[in-house]
Write a protein that holds these residues in place. Structure first.
Motif, PDB file in Angstrom:
ATOM      1  N   LEU A   1      -0.779  -5.827  -5.820  1.00 57.95           N
ATOM      2  CA  LEU A   1      -1.382  -5.018  -4.754  1.00 57.95           C
ATOM      3  C   LEU A   1      -1.357  -3.535  -5.110  1.00 57.95           C
ATOM      4  O   LEU A   1      -2.339  -2.817  -4.908  1.00 57.95           O
TER       5      LEU A   1
ATOM      6  N   GLY B   1      -4.644  -1.226  -5.815  1.00 58.41           N
ATOM      7  CA  GLY B   1      -4.838   0.025  -5.079  1.00 58.41           C
ATOM      8  C   GLY B   1      -5.044   1.205  -6.008  1.00 58.41           C
ATOM      9  O   GLY B   1      -5.933   2.035  -5.792  1.00 58.41           O
TER      10      GLY B   1
ATOM     11  N   TYR C   1      -3.852   2.236   1.467  1.00 59.16           N
ATOM     12  CA  TYR C   1      -3.342   1.130   2.277  1.00 59.16           C
ATOM     13  C   TYR C   1      -2.868  -0.019   1.388  1.00 59.16           C
ATOM     14  O   TYR C   1      -1.823  -0.628   1.643  1.00 59.16           O
ATOM     15  N   LEU C   2      -3.603  -0.315   0.325  1.00 54.71           N
ATOM     16  CA  LEU C   2      -3.198  -1.366  -0.599  1.00 54.71           C
ATOM     17  C   LEU C   2      -1.880  -1.013  -1.275  1.00 54.71           C
ATOM     18  O   LEU C   2      -0.985  -1.859  -1.406  1.00 54.71           O
TER      19      LEU C   2
ATOM     20  N   SER D   1      -7.118  -4.659   5.255  1.00 56.90           N
ATOM     21  CA  SER D   1      -7.322  -4.637   3.810  1.00 56.90           C
ATOM     22  C   SER D   1      -8.774  -4.922   3.458  1.00 56.90           C
ATOM     23  O   SER D   1      -9.300  -4.406   2.474  1.00 56.90           O
TER      24      SER D   1
ATOM     25  N   LEU E   1      -3.328 -10.950  -1.546  1.00 57.02           N
ATOM     26  CA  LEU E   1      -2.722 -10.704  -0.237  1.00 57.02           C
ATOM     27  C   LEU E   1      -2.342 -12.010   0.453  1.00 57.02           C
ATOM     28  O   LEU E   1      -1.274 -12.120   1.070  1.00 57.02           O
TER      29      LEU E   1
ATOM     30  N   ASN F   1     -11.823  -1.709   2.477  1.00 56.42           N
ATOM     31  CA  ASN F   1     -12.221  -1.830   1.074  1.00 56.42           C
ATOM     32  C   ASN F   1     -13.695  -1.453   0.927  1.00 56.42           C
ATOM     33  O   ASN F   1     -14.584  -2.228   1.291  1.00 56.42           O
TER      34      ASN F   1
ATOM     35  N   GLU G   1      -2.900  -6.980   8.704  1.00 56.57           N
ATOM     36  CA  GLU G   1      -2.928  -6.644   7.281  1.00 56.57           C
ATOM     37  C   GLU G   1      -4.186  -7.186   6.614  1.00 56.57           C
ATOM     38  O   GLU G   1      -4.843  -6.489   5.828  1.00 56.57           O
TER      39      GLU G   1
END
Length: 222
Positions: A211, A215, A95-96, A136, A39, A140, A132
């Motif tokens: 990413l 995810g 979200y990822l 993230s 990220l 998690n 973000e």
């Protein structure tokens, strides 16, 4: 009353157990490539060092959320309840994937990040990067469960669990900020030297795909 005050002071003054082992372990884990690295690199390629450093700040602020949850036992629910764990897991994974798809869509549409942006646009971008990075990390579940399993190994039962957890999260914060900002600086220097739109498209496409992959892996993993 006097005895109680002395006891409280002693509780807050207790040092982390096996501090050297904790420092080595948390440093190795921070340097291991993962979602945070992907990220930070993705946002650094999008908007330069300030974008990557702000993303790192958001990520590292999320560590205190997990440390708090670990200290008060809320993270134990994630470790013991399969349904709740899966719910948080799906939200974080979604979200990822959304971040990755957004990056790939920007590459497809030719919308590359630029360091030379106006003050207002930069402010909005940095706000987005902070959000973000923070989301993230907080979303998690692996980080929550990791903190639940990792931090208690170094907590001295004679002291405050919350204070020691915050202290360990602070140490993790400093190490992660130094490492991730260093990565952002290296990438920004390379970008300034290359000045290649083709390279930037490939970089953003790669990090976007990573990413999405992370995810999906998080979503299907047991």
């Amino acid at each position: 009353m006097t005895i109680k005050r002395k006891t409280n002071k002693r509780q807050w003054a207790v040092v982390i157990e096996n501090f050297e082992a904790f420092l080595i372990a948390i440093t190795i884990l921070t340097l291991t490539p993962g979602l945070d690295t992907a990220l930070v690199l993705r946002n650094s390629s999008r908007g330069g060092f300030s974008d990557g450093a702000t993303t790192s700040l958001g990520i590292c602020l999320g560590l205190f959320v997990h440390a708090s949850f670990s200290a008060i036992g809320i993270s134990a629910i994630l470790a013991q309840s399969a349904q709740l764990f899966n719910a948080v897991k799906m939200v974080g994974a979604a979200y990822l994937i959304w971040l990755g798809v957004t990056t790939l869509r920007s590459v497809w549409q030719g919308q590359l990040g630029s360091v030379n942006v106006g003050a207002q646009h930069r402010q909005l971008k940095l706000s987005r990067s902070l959000r973000e990075g923070f989301l993230s990390n907080v979303l998690n579940p692996k980080t929550a469960v990791f903190y639940l399993a990792f931090l208690p190994q170094f907590i001295n039962p004679e002291g405050s669990a919350l204070w020691q957890s915050m202290l360990m999260a602070s140490i993790h914060f400093v190490i992660a900020m130094v490492w991730q900002c260093g990565l952002a600086g290296v990438l920004n220097s390379a970008k300034n030297l290359l000045k290649s739109a083709k390279f930037m498209r490939r970089m953003e496409a790669t990090t976007g795909a990573v990413l999405v992959g992370l995810g999906v892996k998080l979503m299907v993993e047991e």
